[in-house]
Design a protein around this motif. Structure first.
Motif, PDB file in Angstrom:
ATOM      1  N   THR A   1      27.127  34.556  38.173  1.00  0.00           N
ATOM      2  CA  THR A   1      27.456  33.479  37.258  1.00  0.00           C
ATOM      3  C   THR A   1      28.916  33.085  37.469  1.00  0.00           C
ATOM      4  OG1 THR A   1      27.208  32.689  34.978  1.00  0.00           O
ATOM      5  CG2 THR A   1      28.220  34.865  35.265  1.00  0.00           C
ATOM      6  N   TYR A   2      29.224  31.843  37.106  1.00  0.00           N
ATOM      7  CA  TYR A   2      30.540  31.274  37.412  1.00  0.00           C
ATOM      8  C   TYR A   2      31.310  30.949  36.141  1.00  0.00           C
ATOM      9  CZ  TYR A   2      33.920  27.633  38.682  1.00  0.00           C
ATOM     10  OH  TYR A   2      35.060  26.874  38.800  1.00  0.00           O
TER      11      TYR A   2
ATOM     12  N   ARG B   1      30.390  43.277  37.821  1.00  0.00           N
ATOM     13  CA  ARG B   1      31.683  43.264  38.489  1.00  0.00           C
ATOM     14  C   ARG B   1      32.185  41.841  38.675  1.00  0.00           C
ATOM     15  NH1 ARG B   1      30.699  43.236  44.450  1.00  0.00           N
ATOM     16  NH2 ARG B   1      28.450  42.973  44.733  1.00  0.00           N
ATOM     17  N   THR B   2      33.468  41.727  38.903  1.00  0.00           N
ATOM     18  CA  THR B   2      34.071  40.415  39.135  1.00  0.00           C
ATOM     19  C   THR B   2      34.447  40.284  40.609  1.00  0.00           C
ATOM     20  OG1 THR B   2      36.234  41.298  38.488  1.00  0.00           O
ATOM     21  CG2 THR B   2      34.948  40.199  36.785  1.00  0.00           C
ATOM     22  N   VAL B   3      34.160  39.105  41.169  1.00  0.00           N
ATOM     23  CA  VAL B   3      34.430  38.837  42.582  1.00  0.00           C
ATOM     24  C   VAL B   3      34.972  37.416  42.697  1.00  0.00           C
ATOM     25  CG1 VAL B   3      33.456  38.634  44.901  1.00  0.00           C
ATOM     26  CG2 VAL B   3      32.581  40.382  43.337  1.00  0.00           C
ATOM     27  N   HIS B   4      36.098  37.257  43.356  1.00  0.00           N
ATOM     28  CA  HIS B   4      36.692  35.931  43.513  1.00  0.00           C
ATOM     29  C   HIS B   4      35.782  35.036  44.347  1.00  0.00           C
ATOM     30  CE1 HIS B   4      39.553  32.788  44.641  1.00  0.00           C
ATOM     31  NE2 HIS B   4      40.329  33.217  43.657  1.00  0.00           N
ATOM     32  N   LEU B   5      35.799  33.753  44.035  1.00  0.00           N
ATOM     33  CA  LEU B   5      35.006  32.768  44.774  1.00  0.00           C
ATOM     34  C   LEU B   5      35.227  32.874  46.279  1.00  0.00           C
ATOM     35  CD1 LEU B   5      33.245  30.141  44.852  1.00  0.00           C
ATOM     36  CD2 LEU B   5      35.391  28.873  44.611  1.00  0.00           C
ATOM     37  N   ALA B   6      36.479  33.037  46.701  1.00  0.00           N
ATOM     38  CA  ALA B   6      36.785  33.123  48.128  1.00  0.00           C
ATOM     39  C   ALA B   6      36.052  34.286  48.790  1.00  0.00           C
ATOM     40  CB  ALA B   6      38.292  33.263  48.343  1.00  0.00           C
ATOM     41  N   GLN B   7      35.919  35.390  48.076  1.00  0.00           N
ATOM     42  CA  GLN B   7      35.264  36.567  48.650  1.00  0.00           C
ATOM     43  C   GLN B   7      33.764  36.349  48.823  1.00  0.00           C
ATOM     44  OE1 GLN B   7      37.397  39.062  45.579  1.00  0.00           O
ATOM     45  NE2 GLN B   7      37.406  40.520  47.274  1.00  0.00           N
TER      46      GLN B   7
ATOM     47  N   THR C   1      32.029  35.337  38.992  1.00  0.00           N
ATOM     48  CA  THR C   1      33.005  34.801  39.926  1.00  0.00           C
ATOM     49  C   THR C   1      33.812  33.689  39.284  1.00  0.00           C
ATOM     50  OG1 THR C   1      33.336  34.058  42.218  1.00  0.00           O
ATOM     51  CG2 THR C   1      31.549  33.009  40.979  1.00  0.00           C
ATOM     52  N   ALA C   2      34.985  33.429  39.847  1.00  0.00           N
ATOM     53  CA  ALA C   2      35.890  32.377  39.383  1.00  0.00           C
ATOM     54  C   ALA C   2      36.876  32.104  40.501  1.00  0.00           C
ATOM     55  CB  ALA C   2      36.610  32.793  38.109  1.00  0.00           C
ATOM     56  N   GLY C   3      37.689  31.062  40.321  1.00  0.00           N
ATOM     57  CA  GLY C   3      38.678  30.699  41.327  1.00  0.00           C
ATOM     58  C   GLY C   3      40.066  31.222  41.051  1.00  0.00           C
TER      59      GLY C   3
END
Length: 246
Positions: free
Chosen positions: A135-136, A230-236, A208-210
């Motif tokens: 989810t974003y 868990r949280t993961v950056h958009l770039a990843q 995810t987020a930017g």
């Protein structure tokens, strides 16, 4: 095109994999990415807490470092928002029109990652594969200052294998806001609780987020509750080609 990575303080100090993932995505698309080693903080923290004179020094340095490049890309809506909306204004406040003009020129070629991919390169499919329920969270600066709209979602929808789910009240602030979380801790904690409930309600494995700052805030709360999300950056996610975030 000479593309420079503006890595930001958080990526440099705490989340270096986000900077590496940004480079990986751009290189996969055929672009050489240069890293100006003299870059420092853009001054946003100082500006937002009233240290205008110190911020002016950092703004001047930022301009000098990034002027030579055709484009500047950062994995942060917050920092790009500061470059675009604060740098030239600060310089004019001190009567430095020359610096203001230079800052405005740098700001005009500075992009948050999703903006650069979609608006400048015209790309939504970057060849990523990430088979997870995601989810974003649209961060405040990217949504309200930069108005990236659905660009991150367009990029995520093109990721192979992804199960992208909509978060309830997605546009609601997570409560971080830099020093806001320190100065207004109780309010920030209440906002964070609402955001975490919305993340968990949609059953996502990954948020995810930017912006690493918001992900740090939300991720800390999710970790303390041992939610497993868990949280993961958009770039990843965009850099992932083997199902694992870069």
């Amino acid at each position: 095109m000479r593309v420079a990575l503006f890595v930001t303080c958080l990526a440099d100090a705490l989340f270096p994999d986000v900077g590496k993932a940004t480079v990986a995505v751009l290189e996969r698309l055929g672009h050489e990415v240069l890293f100006p080693p003299a870059q420092t903080c853009c001054g946003q923290m100082h500006l937002n807490t009233g240290y205008s004179r110190r911020a002016r020094t950092l703004v001047r340095h930022h301009v000098e470092v990034f002027e030579p490049y055709d484009a500047v890309v950062a994995p942060s809506g917050s920092c790009v928002g500061s470059v675009r909306h604060q740098h030239a204004t600060l310089a004019r406040r001190f009567g430095d029109e020359r610096l203001a003009d230079r800052a405005q020129a740098v700001a005009a070629k500075t992009y948050e990652l999703s903006e650069f991919l979609v608006d400048v390169l015209g790309v939504t499919d970057v060849g990523a594969w990430f088979p997870h329920r995601v989810t974003y969270h649209p961060t405040c600066h990217s949504l309200r200052m930069l108005r990236v709209d659905d660009k991150p979602l367009r990029l995520l929808r093109a990721v192979r294998g992804i199960d992208l789910v909509e978060m309830p009240d997605a546009e609601q602030c997570c409560g971080f806001g830099g020093t806001f979380a320190l100065k207004n801790a109780d309010t920030s904690a209440a906002m964070l609780a609402d955001k975490m409930r919305n993340v968990l309600d949609c059953g996502a494995e990954v948020l995810t987020a930017g912006d690493s700052s918001c992900l740090m805030h939300i991720g800390g709360g999710l970790s303390r509750l041992q939610t497993g999300t868990r949280t993961v950056h958009l770039a990843q996610i965009l850099a992932a080609t083997d199902g694992v975030a870069a």
